[in-house]
Write a protein that holds these residues in place. Structure first.
Motif, PDB file in Angstrom:
ATOM      1  N   ASP A  55       0.825  -1.211   0.000  1.00 51.92           N
ATOM      2  CA  ASP A  55       0.000   0.000   0.000  1.00 51.92           C
ATOM      3  C   ASP A  55       0.861   1.264   0.000  1.00 51.92           C
ATOM      4  O   ASP A  55       0.503   2.266  -0.616  1.00 51.92           O
ATOM      5  N   THR A  86      -0.949   8.083   7.914  1.00 49.93           N
ATOM      6  CA  THR A  86      -2.204   7.382   7.675  1.00 49.93           C
ATOM      7  C   THR A  86      -2.834   7.014   9.005  1.00 49.93           C
ATOM      8  O   THR A  86      -2.151   6.892  10.029  1.00 49.93           O
ATOM      9  N   ALA A  88      -6.638   4.810  10.466  1.00 50.45           N
ATOM     10  CA  ALA A  88      -7.846   4.071  10.104  1.00 50.45           C
ATOM     11  C   ALA A  88      -8.677   3.861  11.352  1.00 50.45           C
ATOM     12  O   ALA A  88      -8.148   3.751  12.458  1.00 50.45           O
ATOM     13  N   GLY A 129     -10.513   5.129   6.221  1.00 49.01           N
ATOM     14  CA  GLY A 129      -9.098   5.457   6.196  1.00 49.01           C
ATOM     15  C   GLY A 129      -8.892   6.958   6.083  1.00 49.01           C
ATOM     16  O   GLY A 129      -9.724   7.676   5.530  1.00 49.01           O
ATOM     17  N   LEU A 153     -12.449   2.437   2.982  1.00 47.74           N
ATOM     18  CA  LEU A 153     -11.438   1.631   2.314  1.00 47.74           C
ATOM     19  C   LEU A 153     -12.068   0.354   1.789  1.00 47.74           C
ATOM     20  O   LEU A 153     -13.134  -0.051   2.228  1.00 47.74           O
ATOM     21  N   THR A 154     -11.379  -0.278   0.882  1.00 45.30           N
ATOM     22  CA  THR A 154     -11.847  -1.554   0.350  1.00 45.30           C
ATOM     23  C   THR A 154     -10.815  -2.625   0.653  1.00 45.30           C
ATOM     24  O   THR A 154      -9.620  -2.349   0.692  1.00 45.30           O
ATOM     25  N   LYS A 160      -8.039  -1.904  -4.871  1.00 43.22           N
ATOM     26  CA  LYS A 160      -7.123  -1.123  -4.036  1.00 43.22           C
ATOM     27  C   LYS A 160      -6.399  -0.028  -4.819  1.00 43.22           C
ATOM     28  O   LYS A 160      -6.323   1.108  -4.372  1.00 43.22           O
ATOM     29  N   ARG A 163      -8.797   2.799  -5.609  1.00 41.08           N
ATOM     30  CA  ARG A 163      -9.219   3.570  -4.437  1.00 41.08           C
ATOM     31  C   ARG A 163      -8.093   4.459  -3.930  1.00 41.08           C
ATOM     32  O   ARG A 163      -8.331   5.615  -3.561  1.00 41.08           O
ATOM     33  N   ILE A 164      -6.866   3.948  -3.920  1.00 41.74           N
ATOM     34  CA  ILE A 164      -5.725   4.750  -3.469  1.00 41.74           C
ATOM     35  C   ILE A 164      -5.490   5.915  -4.428  1.00 41.74           C
ATOM     36  O   ILE A 164      -5.241   7.045  -4.001  1.00 41.74           O
TER      37      ILE A 164
END
Length: 178
Positions: A55, A86, A88, A129, A153-154, A160, A163-164
């Motif tokens: 990630d 980051t 979450a 997130g 988030l997924t 991924k 989404r990022i």
């Protein structure tokens, strides 16, 4: 009849609002961003992020693509340093539904408890997130711009990257273009 026309529109709005990224940004308005041409990532900051290395690579690649599109160049001797944070949190959603067994009957002294039928509850969790992107002057490590994006988030591998990229592009949307 108009209600039936609005239902698909309402459904699309709800679906879009679930997938969007909420963004807030702040910057030092005394800084002339036109004087900056190059950037690099703050290695210490990137190493401290508590997410998977895959990630991290996705986020760094997405930032590279966005800054390159804005006219900045990655350099070993940068004008700007990019730092990341980051976070979450788990969101728990509890929905209750009580159907009815019918209309019941009128009682002059109050509500009839048998008017309410059996109900059910559904519990679901999702992960929200948060991505912070800090831009600092390389010379003195002074913070000059900060963006924060938050959204769901997924866990699906196939989604991924997408989404990022969405998170990063939304956060950097207001970052000055060269």
């Amino acid at each position: 009849m108009k209600l039936f026309k609005l239902i698909p529109l309402l459904f699309l709005f709800v679906l879009a609002s679930c997938s969007s990224v909420q963004v807030s940004t702040d910057y030092d308005n005394t800084v002339n961003f036109n004087e900056f041409k190059t950037y690099a990532f703050m290695k210490d900051g990137v190493d401290k992020i508590n997410i998977s290395d895959l990630d991290k690579k996705r986020i760094l690649k997405a930032i590279d693509e966005e800054l390159t599109a804005k006219g900045y160049t990655k350099s070993d001797n940068p004008d700007l340093v990019i730092n990341l944070f980051t976070d979450a949190k788990q969101i728990v959603n509890v929905n209750s539904y009580y159907g009815g067994w019918g209309y019941g009957y009128y009682r002059p002294w109050g509500w009839n408890p048998w008017m309410m039928g059996p109900g059910y509850q559904s519990v679901s969790t999702s992960t929200q997130g948060i991505l912070y992107i800090d831009v600092l002057k390389a010379a003195n490590k002074e913070l000059i711009w900060q963006g924060k994006g938050s959204g769901y988030l997924t866990s699906k591998q196939s989604k991924k990257d997408e989404r990022i990229k969405e998170f990063v592009s939304k956060v950097l949307e207001t970052f000055p273009t060269k």
